[in-house]
Design an enzyme around this catalytic site. Sequence first.
Site, PDB file in Angstrom:
ATOM      1  N   ASP A  30       0.864  -1.177   0.000  1.00  0.00           N
ATOM      2  CA  ASP A  30       0.000   0.000   0.000  1.00  0.00           C
ATOM      3  C   ASP A  30       0.903   1.231   0.000  1.00  0.00           C
ATOM      4  O   ASP A  30       1.838   1.317   0.809  1.00  0.00           O
ATOM      5  CB  ASP A  30      -0.880  -0.021   1.256  1.00  0.00           C
ATOM      6  CG  ASP A  30      -1.996   0.999   1.220  1.00  0.00           C
ATOM      7  OD1 ASP A  30      -1.741   2.152   0.817  1.00  0.00           O
ATOM      8  OD2 ASP A  30      -3.114   0.660   1.624  1.00  0.00           O
ATOM      9  N   HIS A  93     -10.758  -6.042  -2.157  1.00  0.00           N
ATOM     10  CA  HIS A  93      -9.385  -6.178  -1.695  1.00  0.00           C
ATOM     11  C   HIS A  93      -9.322  -6.444  -0.201  1.00  0.00           C
ATOM     12  O   HIS A  93     -10.259  -6.153   0.532  1.00  0.00           O
ATOM     13  CB  HIS A  93      -8.538  -4.953  -2.045  1.00  0.00           C
ATOM     14  CG  HIS A  93      -9.024  -3.657  -1.471  1.00  0.00           C
ATOM     15  ND1 HIS A  93     -10.135  -3.002  -1.952  1.00  0.00           N
ATOM     16  CD2 HIS A  93      -8.557  -2.898  -0.459  1.00  0.00           C
ATOM     17  CE1 HIS A  93     -10.314  -1.877  -1.269  1.00  0.00           C
ATOM     18  NE2 HIS A  93      -9.376  -1.798  -0.342  1.00  0.00           N
TER      19      HIS A  93
END
Length: 126
Positions: A30, A93
């Site tokens: 991320d 996700h």
Amino acid sequence: MEESVFTKIVKGEIPCYKIYEDDKTLAFLDIHPETPGHTLVIPKVQVDKIYELPEEDYVALLDTARKLSANMEKVLGVRTLWKVIGTDVPHAHIHLMPFDETWTYGREVELLPEEMEELRARLALD
């Protein structure tokens, strides 16, 4: 449905710090991590909600998250947390986050590109 940022990553139109890829899933760091090593696991098919995935893609997503979590715990030596929010990007996700006692909701840690690459290399599964 408009292509999500994750679909653009799958297509290679946007770069990522890739941890793992197979025919059904992709996992990458991320870029706004809440803890160092914060990883996103996505199905390659764009579906808004995890529970809307076809069975085969759903199983693949969970299997990839399971494998990566075990590896993350082995490499980093801390428990891996799973987080499913479902509102930030319209593409199913799972967030995998190495446990950090100082974590607070919404926190973002700043990591240099070199630190991201080092984490990518340590966490990558072939």
